[in-house]
Motif scaffolding. Structure first.
Motif, PDB file in Angstrom:
ATOM      1  N   CYS A 441      61.276  16.989   8.487  1.00 38.18           N
ATOM      2  CA  CYS A 441      61.119  15.598   8.913  1.00 38.18           C
ATOM      3  C   CYS A 441      62.105  15.329  10.057  1.00 38.18           C
ATOM      4  N   CYS A 444      64.608  12.240   9.207  1.00 36.75           N
ATOM      5  CA  CYS A 444      65.712  12.263   8.252  1.00 36.75           C
ATOM      6  C   CYS A 444      66.195  13.667   7.886  1.00 36.75           C
ATOM      7  N   TRP A 446      64.587  15.926   6.074  1.00 37.77           N
ATOM      8  CA  TRP A 446      63.989  16.480   4.852  1.00 37.77           C
ATOM      9  C   TRP A 446      63.215  17.756   5.181  1.00 37.77           C
ATOM     10  N   CYS A 481      56.821  11.670   5.268  1.00 38.07           N
ATOM     11  CA  CYS A 481      58.001  12.261   4.644  1.00 38.07           C
ATOM     12  C   CYS A 481      58.227  11.625   3.270  1.00 38.07           C
ATOM     13  N   CYS A 484      61.722   9.600   3.522  1.00 39.21           N
ATOM     14  CA  CYS A 484      61.957   8.394   4.312  1.00 39.21           C
ATOM     15  C   CYS A 484      60.676   7.714   4.774  1.00 39.21           C
TER      16      CYS A 484
HETATM   17 ZN    ZN Z   1      62.121  11.883   6.455  1.00 36.48          ZN
END
Ligand code: ZN
Ligand code: ADP
Ligand code: ZN
Length: 736
Positions: A441, A444, A446, A481, A484
């Motif tokens: 992601c 963020c 991830w 995601c 987020c």
């Molecule tokens: Zn994210």
């Protein structure tokens, strides 16, 4: 022998227990005597199992009241001859695996059931049309007839007598009713004529002649040879020249290859040269075909026996030579269950049989080179390519600071253009399938991970899926995601799927062919893809190690290793050896005929000593240096290793078990032996199970063997063992 004192049978039973079981022999019919290597039907718990007699004795150490009666002896002669039984007994001891499972692994599936073997009878029983109608609408007036009808219905290709667990009278009755027929099987191999076809008018090189002479001189006695020669140097031609006179003497030759994908090529070369029956044993056979091939080898009808690692257990009537091709390949080691090395067993078996064994490779394993140093194996070398073909040039491509997209650096693209314009074929190698190994992601950070493994999911874009390459689980690609909610999910890193797409954009005029596990999943797809690659229709070939192994692509003039850095920094001490082997194997695809080849190796570490050595002075120089490193670090082949692995759905169980194992082992440890661990496996959680390992390392192989032999019974009765799955891997090739 007095009639009230029946013979005791020591029986190996397919069970994970490290022991054999005593039974009283059943009443003997006629003059058939139970003997080692015959199968026997025995009661085991509430079941009836097929075991194999290990030995017959007058007495048992088990109290008479506890000994059960065997139900029946299933064979009139051993299905596993004395030689093979000896090999299996030794393998069970050396690899610390239960004898029952070892023996079962060596038997064709149909012989693991209670059918009779049916002597030399090759005929197969099939349903007739009338029988098919019966089997559908009239189950079981006579139970045994119904059983046969059901079995035959499930095997339209027909079953041999040995696969049908009923008396012959039952089959005769069905035959009289016109429900079954009995006839010759469809030919699975050319049979009969022993005259070999004329060898091609091809003068062996001096080195080839020497190799052939050295091995021929040892026919009839044991000697291990390591035949080292770059791809195209004529190793296979040496095999053929050795096989030829052996066939004329009615001897059999067993040839092992690491992968089934390599058999068609070799079989077709054998067929062109030899008019003898060839038994090909591989996982693609159905059970009755496998039994037929096995029988053909056992009866001496098939003189050439070709197969993957389990073929090392094929019975041979008149063995003359064992050949192990691509002896360095890790696939020759079974990695689960009964973990044996087919190469090492080949050497052991040849020694017991008193015949030579020939290990061939362009990139020999460090183990085999070490054995050469020790004077145990004789080294035969083919330093040049056969005929006029030139050995390709290797060159490192420094990727640092290069403008690059999708692993295609500018110098590589320029070289590809040049070769394609001159009519050459280009082969690109990347050992990573899928689109990209990471889904990230951008908002963020991830990263998509497998829920069952400590591993990241690989993005497979075409199927819009995330797949775990370790446990096989898969799920649709996340659109947002999960952490987020952002939709900015991007694939990071390159797999073959992504490179394929990039190649189509960069080289629109040149057909691209990708060959990896994803494009060749279905039966026949690999063969079709390889044929297309060889035909030259596809100009750019892209693939994983599937493409690197053994296949001949005569028109390839440029080979590129897209990412050599993958193997440079690994926890596994064998990683550098594997990388070097892989690079040389891939390089071997280039410039086989009259076209000189070029090999480019992309790396961010061009100064890496291993790569330098490999590129500048070749595999032999690399291997010497790598052996020296192993010697200094006291790693195999300068030490023996064994790995005790344990796994469970809870992380503490395997660790507790291995701690207990360590405590049991410590009093048995001698000075030459060291214990490491327990530690978590490099990837601790896989497929939902936590894994840990305890490593044994010894400079003295015998000391390690003795320790394991004492330790295994203790482990079996260790309380903690019940909470884990544990296994021992002797001479592990994969430490993960
Ligand atoms: Zn994210
Ligand atoms: P390898 O098994 O080492 O890859 P092969 O035995 O397949 O090598 O030989 C490569 C090619 O060279 C084959 O086409 C083979 O027919 C040919 N070849 C082998 N030996 C000779 C020789 N002595 N003279 C000419 N061609 C040869
Ligand atoms: Zn997984």
């Amino acid at each position: 022998m007095p009639p009230d004192e029946p013979l005791i049978l020591e029986v190996a039973i397919p069970s994970p227990l490290y022991r054999s079981f005593d039974y009283r022999a059943p009443p003997v019919h006629g003059d058939i005597r139970p003997a080692a290597g015959m199968r026997v039907l025995v009661p085991f718990g509430r079941r009836q199992l097929v075991g194999v007699i290990l030995a017959t004795r007058r007495h048992s150490s088990v109290p008479g009241s506890k000994i059960k009666n065997a139900l029946s002896v299933l064979d009139t002669e051993p299905v596993l001859g004395a030689n093979l039984m000896e090999l299996l007994n030794w393998a069970a001891r050396y690899y610390q695996h239960p004898i029952g499972e070892v023996i079962t692994a060596a038997l064709p599936v149909l012989l693991r059931k209670a059918g009779s073997r049916g002597g030399a009878d090759r005929r197969v029983w099939k349903l007739t049309d009338a029988g098919r109608a019966r089997s559908a609408d009239e189950p079981g007036r006579a139970a045994r007839q119904a059983l046969v009808l059901a079995q035959l219905a499930a095997h339209p290709e027909g079953l041999p007598r040995s696969a049908l667990p009923v008396p012959l009278a039952v089959l005769r009755a069905l035959h009289q009713k016109g429900w079954v027929s009995c006839g010759e099987p469809l030919a699975t191999a050319s049979s009969g004529a022993s005259a070999n076809r004329a060898p091609p008018a091809l003068d062996l090189s001096h080195a080839q002649q020497q190799a052939v002479a050295a091995v021929s001189d040892c026919f009839g006695s044991f000697q291990a040879f390591l035949l080292e020669g770059v791809t195209g140097s004529g190793k296979t031609e040496v095999y053929l020249r050795l096989i030829d006179p052996l066939l004329a003497q009615q001897r059999q030759v067993l040839v092992l290859v690491p992968e089934i994908g390599l058999t068609p090529q070799l079989v077709s070369r054998f067929r062109k040269r030899f008019a003898t029956e060839i038994a090909v044993l591989h996982s693609g056979l159905n059970d009755s075909q496998r039994l037929q091939a096995w029988e053909a080898a056992a009866r001496g009808r098939a003189q050439l026996i070709l197969g993957t690692r389990s073929a090392i257990f094929t019975p041979l009537l008149r063995p003359g030579l064992i050949i192990v091709d691509e002896e360095h390949d890790a696939s020759l080691k079974q990695q689960e269950g009964f973990r044996y090395s087919a190469r090492d067993l080949a050497v052991w078996r040849a020694q017991r049989l008193g015949i030579p064994v020939l290990l061939g490779s362009a990139t020999p394993s460090l183990e085999s080179l070490y054995n050469v140093h020790q004077g145990r194996y004789r080294h035969l070398q083919l330093p040049e390519r056969a005929g006029q073909a030139l050995v390709p040039r290797l060159r490192l491509l420094d990727l640092r600071g290069q403008p690059m997209r999708d692993l295609l650096s500018e110098p590589l693209v320029v070289a590809m253009d040049r070769h394609l314009q001159h009519g050459g074929q280009v082969l690109l190698f990347l050992n990573r399938r899928g689109f990209s190994p990471v889904l990230l992601c951008h908002a963020c950070g991830w990263v998509a991970e497998c829920k069952r493994c400590d591993a990241r999911m690989t993005l497979h874009q075409r199927h819009a899926e995330l797949r775990c390459h370790h446990c096989g689980s898969q799920r649709p690609v996340d659109r947002f995601c999960p952490s987020c909610g952002s939709s900015e999910l991007v694939g990071i890193g390159e797999g073959t799927e992504r490179i394929e797409q990039a190649l189509r954009e960069r080289f629109p005029a040149h057909p691209v062919l990708r060959i990896d596990r994803d494009t060749t999943r279905r039966k026949g797809e690999l063969e079709a893809a390889l044929a297309e690659a060889r035909s030259g229709q596809a100009r750019i070939l892209l693939g994983t190690q599937m493409l690197a192994k053994g296949h001949h692509f005569p028109a390839v003039t440029l080979v590129a290793v897209l990412d050599a850095d993958q193997g440079l920094f690994s926890v596994d001490f064998r990683a550098s050896e594997r990388l070097a082997q892989l690079i040389i194997q891939v390089a071997g695809r280039a410039g086989r005929a009259d076209k000189p080849g070029e090999v480019l190796i992309q790396t961010h570490h061009p100064e890496h000593p291993l790569l330098q050595l490999l590129v500048e002075r070749g595999y032999p120089a690399f291997a010497e240096a790598a052996l020296e490193e192993r010697r200094e670090a006291l790693l195999p082949p300068y030490a023996s290793m064994a790995l005790l692995r344990a796994e469970a759905t809870r992380a503490d169980y395997p660790r507790d078990f291995l701690l207990a194992a360590r405590q049991l082992a410590e009093p048995l440890v001698q000075a030459s032996l060291q214990l490491w661990g327990p530690v978590a496996a490099p990837m601790e959680r896989r497929a939902g199970r936590y894994r840990a390992q305890l490593m044994f390392q010894a400079t003295d192989r015998m000391a390690l063997q003795q320790l394991l032999r004492k330790l295994v019974p203790l482990l079996e009765s260790e309380k903690q063992a019940r909470r884990v799955r544990w296994s021992i891997d002797v001479d592990p090739v994969d430490l993960t």
